[in-house]
Design a protein around this motif. Sequence first.
Motif, mmCIF file in Angstrom:
data_model
loop_
_atom_site.group_PDB
_atom_site.id
_atom_site.type_symbol
_atom_site.label_atom_id
_atom_site.label_comp_id
_atom_site.label_asym_id
_atom_site.label_seq_id
_atom_site.Cartn_x
_atom_site.Cartn_y
_atom_site.Cartn_z
ATOM 1 N N HIS A 5 0.834 -1.203 0.000
ATOM 2 C CA HIS A 5 0.000 0.000 0.000
ATOM 3 C C HIS A 5 0.872 1.258 0.000
ATOM 4 O O HIS A 5 1.647 1.461 0.947
ATOM 5 N N ARG A 6 0.756 2.047 -1.051
ATOM 6 C CA ARG A 6 1.612 3.239 -1.251
ATOM 7 C C ARG A 6 3.088 2.831 -1.168
ATOM 8 O O ARG A 6 3.925 3.600 -0.672
ATOM 9 N N GLU A 32 0.199 -0.770 -4.741
ATOM 10 C CA GLU A 32 -0.890 0.184 -4.938
ATOM 11 C C GLU A 32 -0.303 1.551 -4.695
ATOM 12 O O GLU A 32 0.482 1.739 -3.754
ATOM 13 N N ASP A 34 -1.036 6.110 -5.474
ATOM 14 C CA ASP A 34 -2.053 7.122 -5.793
ATOM 15 C C ASP A 34 -1.492 8.155 -6.755
ATOM 16 O O ASP A 34 -0.395 8.680 -6.540
ATOM 17 N N HIS A 47 -0.730 11.038 -2.212
ATOM 18 C CA HIS A 47 -2.088 10.681 -1.785
ATOM 19 C C HIS A 47 -2.967 11.893 -1.511
ATOM 20 O O HIS A 47 -4.073 12.006 -2.031
ATOM 21 N N GLU A 107 -4.088 3.798 -8.372
ATOM 22 C CA GLU A 107 -5.322 4.457 -7.932
ATOM 23 C C GLU A 107 -5.379 5.880 -8.457
ATOM 24 O O GLU A 107 -4.505 6.704 -8.147
ATOM 25 N N LYS A 109 -6.502 9.104 -7.905
ATOM 26 C CA LYS A 109 -6.973 9.778 -6.690
ATOM 27 C C LYS A 109 -7.656 11.074 -7.107
ATOM 28 O O LYS A 109 -7.012 12.035 -7.515
ATOM 29 N N PHE A 142 -11.859 5.369 -6.238
ATOM 30 C CA PHE A 142 -13.102 5.506 -5.483
ATOM 31 C C PHE A 142 -14.167 6.153 -6.370
ATOM 32 O O PHE A 142 -15.349 6.016 -6.117
ATOM 33 N N ILE A 162 -12.912 1.071 -5.945
ATOM 34 C CA ILE A 162 -12.557 1.054 -4.527
ATOM 35 C C ILE A 162 -13.789 1.457 -3.717
ATOM 36 O O ILE A 162 -14.452 2.454 -4.043
ATOM 37 N N TRP A 207 -8.286 -3.639 1.522
ATOM 38 C CA TRP A 207 -7.301 -2.674 2.017
ATOM 39 C C TRP A 207 -7.803 -2.166 3.354
ATOM 40 O O TRP A 207 -8.999 -2.310 3.626
ATOM 41 N N ILE A 227 -4.082 -5.644 0.312
ATOM 42 C CA ILE A 227 -3.263 -4.441 0.176
ATOM 43 C C ILE A 227 -2.856 -4.025 1.594
ATOM 44 O O ILE A 227 -3.720 -3.767 2.443
#
Length: 240
Positions: A5-6, A32, A34, A47, A107, A109, A142, A162, A207, A227
Amino acid sequence: MIAGHRGARAVAPENTLISMKAAADAGAKWIETDTQLCEDLVPVIIHDKSVRRCTNGSGSVRHKTLQELKQLDAGSWFSPEFAGETIPTLHELLAACDEYGLNLNLEIKVHYEEEVTLQVTKTIEVIKNYGFDPERLILSSFSYNAVNQCLEQWPEVRRGLIIEDWVPDIDRLDEKLKLYSIHLDHHLLNEKLAKEIIHAGKVLQIWTMNDPKKVAKFTRWGVSTIITDDPALLISALND
Ligand code: G3P
Ligand code: MG
């Protein structure tokens, strides 16, 4: 499967190239991360809407040029040993994925819903110009509109929606978005919902799950990808 994650934000400053390397070194095959646009309309990897939390600067990403962003230190806030890390461009991130052999869950964002079409266009443009292997890519968001734009602009690439705070009606969602995967906040997941998602033919990702004790349960429920901020910790739980 474990995705960082990130990058590996438990051990390195999130969304920096060194964080991606840390995820790869831990054995993760996916990361993953952003992306959003800066003032020059260059997709960059960060992010928050503002640079404040993860750099030594202040102000919104969208209102800074790439040159301004590149002057910021994106590592020291985490630990002095990471001083000098910068906010990567999407192009730099893609090169790092190639260098470290990582697959990419990118992602999109969205901090400005009204700019979604432009943001997706610029993001896809960079990926295509770079020539990143689309088989190693999932585009996620998202934002329903962002995922829909991905479908419109590059239908061949897998898409993930997401989900954070609502329980999806998978069949209805999929009519339009033709999703590859559902990326669910793990707190929302129960065995019944996992079954529904998998029965609908969707890959289930969760996640941000950092508890090694829960890995076995989620795997049993059919979760394909976890994640996590700490890939090394969860990979060791998976191998136990
Ligand atoms: O892609 C899953 C996860 O990253 C979504 O939440 O806030 O960490 O981007 P966030
Ligand atoms: Mg994210």
